[in-house]
Scaffold this motif. Structure first.
Motif, PDB file in Angstrom:
ATOM      1  N   GLN A 241       0.550  -1.279  -0.298  1.00 17.15           N
ATOM      2  CA  GLN A 241       0.056   0.106   0.156  1.00 17.15           C
ATOM      3  C   GLN A 241       0.717   1.526  -0.209  1.00 17.15           C
ATOM      4  O   GLN A 241       2.079   0.870   0.606  1.00 17.15           O
ATOM      5  CB  GLN A 241      -0.894  -0.175   1.431  1.00 17.15           C
ATOM      6  CG  GLN A 241      -0.440  -0.305   1.960  1.00 17.15           C
ATOM      7  CD  GLN A 241      -1.473   0.310   3.963  1.00 17.15           C
ATOM      8  OE1 GLN A 241      -1.491  -0.904   3.730  1.00 17.15           O
ATOM      9  NE2 GLN A 241      -0.939   1.033   4.594  1.00 17.15           N
ATOM     10  N   ARG A 256      -4.922   8.217   5.269  1.00 13.34           N
ATOM     11  CA  ARG A 256      -5.682   7.744   3.255  1.00 13.34           C
ATOM     12  C   ARG A 256      -4.218   7.063   2.988  1.00 13.34           C
ATOM     13  O   ARG A 256      -3.099   7.220   2.351  1.00 13.34           O
ATOM     14  CB  ARG A 256      -5.242   8.847   2.935  1.00 13.34           C
ATOM     15  CG  ARG A 256      -7.305   9.824   2.883  1.00 13.34           C
ATOM     16  CD  ARG A 256      -7.389  10.645   2.435  1.00 13.34           C
ATOM     17  NE  ARG A 256      -8.394  11.899   2.188  1.00 13.34           N
ATOM     18  CZ  ARG A 256      -7.996  12.979   1.444  1.00 13.34           C
ATOM     19  NH1 ARG A 256      -8.419  12.987   0.446  1.00 13.34           N
ATOM     20  NH2 ARG A 256      -9.095  14.285   2.507  1.00 13.34           N
ATOM     21  N   GLU A 258      -3.681   3.217  -0.654  1.00 12.90           N
ATOM     22  CA  GLU A 258      -4.318   2.877  -1.298  1.00 12.90           C
ATOM     23  C   GLU A 258      -3.464   1.261  -2.076  1.00 12.90           C
ATOM     24  O   GLU A 258      -2.688   1.602  -1.715  1.00 12.90           O
ATOM     25  CB  GLU A 258      -4.757   3.913  -2.571  1.00 12.90           C
ATOM     26  CG  GLU A 258      -5.133   2.605  -3.802  1.00 12.90           C
ATOM     27  CD  GLU A 258      -5.938   3.884  -4.741  1.00 12.90           C
ATOM     28  OE1 GLU A 258      -5.469   3.175  -5.961  1.00 12.90           O
ATOM     29  OE2 GLU A 258      -5.583   4.427  -4.374  1.00 12.90           O
ATOM     30  N   ARG A 341      -9.410   1.451  -1.551  1.00 12.60           N
ATOM     31  CA  ARG A 341      -9.043   2.054  -1.166  1.00 12.60           C
ATOM     32  C   ARG A 341      -9.542   2.334   1.164  1.00 12.60           C
ATOM     33  O   ARG A 341      -9.940   1.836   0.393  1.00 12.60           O
ATOM     34  CB  ARG A 341      -9.508   4.296  -1.344  1.00 12.60           C
ATOM     35  CG  ARG A 341      -8.951   4.356  -2.817  1.00 12.60           C
ATOM     36  CD  ARG A 341      -9.476   6.029  -3.242  1.00 12.60           C
ATOM     37  NE  ARG A 341     -11.355   5.550  -4.015  1.00 12.60           N
ATOM     38  CZ  ARG A 341     -12.602   6.472  -2.359  1.00 12.60           C
ATOM     39  NH1 ARG A 341     -11.428   6.828  -1.793  1.00 12.60           N
ATOM     40  NH2 ARG A 341     -13.812   5.800  -2.900  1.00 12.60           N
ATOM     41  N   GLN A 343      -8.835   5.122   4.237  1.00 12.32           N
ATOM     42  CA  GLN A 343      -8.963   5.899   5.084  1.00 12.32           C
ATOM     43  C   GLN A 343      -9.105   5.958   7.100  1.00 12.32           C
ATOM     44  O   GLN A 343      -9.559   4.730   7.334  1.00 12.32           O
ATOM     45  CB  GLN A 343     -10.347   6.734   4.801  1.00 12.32           C
ATOM     46  CG  GLN A 343     -10.171   8.341   5.647  1.00 12.32           C
ATOM     47  CD  GLN A 343     -11.540   9.105   5.435  1.00 12.32           C
ATOM     48  OE1 GLN A 343     -12.832   8.508   5.414  1.00 12.32           O
ATOM     49  NE2 GLN A 343     -10.880  10.579   4.624  1.00 12.32           N
ATOM     50  N   ALA A 374     -14.493   4.223   0.831  1.00 13.29           N
ATOM     51  CA  ALA A 374     -12.929   3.397   1.328  1.00 13.29           C
ATOM     52  C   ALA A 374     -13.142   2.764   2.387  1.00 13.29           C
ATOM     53  O   ALA A 374     -14.617   2.631   3.256  1.00 13.29           O
ATOM     54  CB  ALA A 374     -12.028   5.279   2.041  1.00 13.29           C
TER      55      ALA A 374
END
Length: 400
Positions: A241, A256, A258, A341, A343, A374
């Motif tokens: 990530q 945050r 991804e 995604r 968060q 997310a």
């Protein structure tokens, strides 16, 4: 199969593990001190046990874990924080269930910042250069530099990273020392502005019972590679990530992120490192990628970590793979798919209040827009109680 997770109350990694293990069919119990926490509030938690903190009373901690294992037949016991991992690893022969780690010496070596750095360099992984605290120059000291003992790492001023005094990183080689009565639950890593602040933090780390390590600070993109390894270093499950926002700004955790395609250069060296360390189970390797594009390893988390819900959502159930290996099951290779995604909403909101990208209102609005679609470390419509418990704890803390 039954798994027990012991923690101190508000570990996002423990909550992610409860949800992930339950999704794989495990019956999960949570052991924690008195008071509602994230994992113990989850609807996926089958049982809750009163377990004193490992750093406060190791004997009482062990007695409570043994009682839970004896009364409810847990097959595996996980520690959510470094203090719990070290205590369980050291006392594994007395727990009465599987403590899913390699030998205690291997555990300590992997999470000791000095030994980790040496092992990483031996397999071609770059790390931050270590500095001798006793030789830090004093000619450029600023007497107005803030005392790092007064700095709240969750509210670190980003301007400290743009100071005329080059920022330095001060770590304790081990975050926790549960073998020492009265030791703090964790000795945090801090980024401090300049050598004088670094020397003060070094002294503070020593007073807290830690052995300090000072490193050069590298500003860059935060990247992580997480893997579950079997005996012999074979990787059975992994995820990579990249963070787009972190809290605190400049030197914090992903708020945050991804998933991206696993870089074979990173995963290959990581596998060699974990094999060299004799590691078994879950390890999250954290890297910072500065402007030169060459990743530097900054830490190894040999436990559940804060953004682990991202890997599960992307198809890599790291806790379930780890638990299955621990009890001797075959685990087919799995890899997280890219483009999912994540968060940490609380951290992202706090970041927006400080960074104010394009203005406070626009940053807050963008943060809320990102939340839709997310996966979250705490917030879940299917499991809302942990988020409510966190809100109540924050309100109580503000009231105090």
């Amino acid at each position: 199969m039954r798994a027990l997770i012991v923690e101190t109350g508000f570990s996002r990694g423990a909550l992610a593990a409860v949800r992930a293990l339950a999704a794989a069919g495990w019956e999960v119990g949570v052991g924690a001190p008195a008071g509602a926490g994230l994992a113990s509030s989850s609807r996926y938690r089958r049982r809750r046990h009163l377990v004193p903190a490992a750093h406060e009373d190791r004997d009482a901690f062990l007695a409570a874990v043994r009682r839970a294992v004896r009364d409810h037949g847990y097959d595996v016991v996980f520690g959510a924080g470094e203090a719990e991992v070290l205590a369980l690893s050291l006392l594994r022969d007395e727990v009465g269930a599987i403590v899913p780690h390699a030998g205690h010496r291997q555990v300590v070596r992997a999470i000791d910042k000095q030994e980790l750095s040496e092992a990483a360099e031996s397999v071609g992984i770059l790390t931050a250069r270590a500095l001798d605290p006793s030789t830090l120059a004093s000619s450029t000291l600023d007497p107005s530099a803030p005392d790092p003992s007064a700095l709240d790492p969750s509210a670190l001023d980003p301007s400290a990273l743009a100071s005329e005094r080059p920022p330095l990183v001060v770590k304790s080689r081990l975050h926790a020392h549960p073998e020492r009565p009265g030791a703090p639950p964790r000795i945090d890593t801090l980024v401090v502005p300049g050598p004088e602040a670094a020397r003060r933090r070094v002294d503070e780390v020593r007073r807290l019972g830690g052995e300090p390590r000072v490193e050069e600070f590298h500003e860059g993109r935060l990247m992580a590679y997480a893997a579950v390894t079997a005996v012999g270093g074979r990787v059975v499950c992994d995820c990579m990530q990249v963070a787009s926002r972190i809290w605190p700004p400049g030197a914090g955790a992903s708020c945050r992120a991804e998933t991206v395609r696993v870089d074979p250069a990173i995963s290959g060296r990581a596998a060699r490192l974990l094999a060299a360390l004799g590691w078994f189970g879950l390890a999250q390797l954290q890297f910072v990628v500065p402007e030169d594009g060459r990743p530097r390893l900054i830490d190894l988390n040999g436990r559940f970590y804060g953004s682990m819900a991202l890997a599960t959502a992307a198809g890599a159930n790291l806790p379930a793979a780890w638990a299955a290996l621990a009890v001797g099951h075959d685990v087919p290779p799995t890899r997280a798919r890219p483009g999912v995604r994540y968060q940490w909403l609380e951290g992202d909101l706090r970041r927006a209040a400080v960074e104010r990208r394009r203005g406070l209102l626009l940053d807050l609005a963008g943060t809320l827009r990102f939340a839709a679609g997310a996966v979250h470390s705490t917030l879940s419509l299917r499991d809302p109680a942990p988020a409510l418990a966190r809100i109540r704890a924050m309100a109580a803390a503000r009231g105090r």
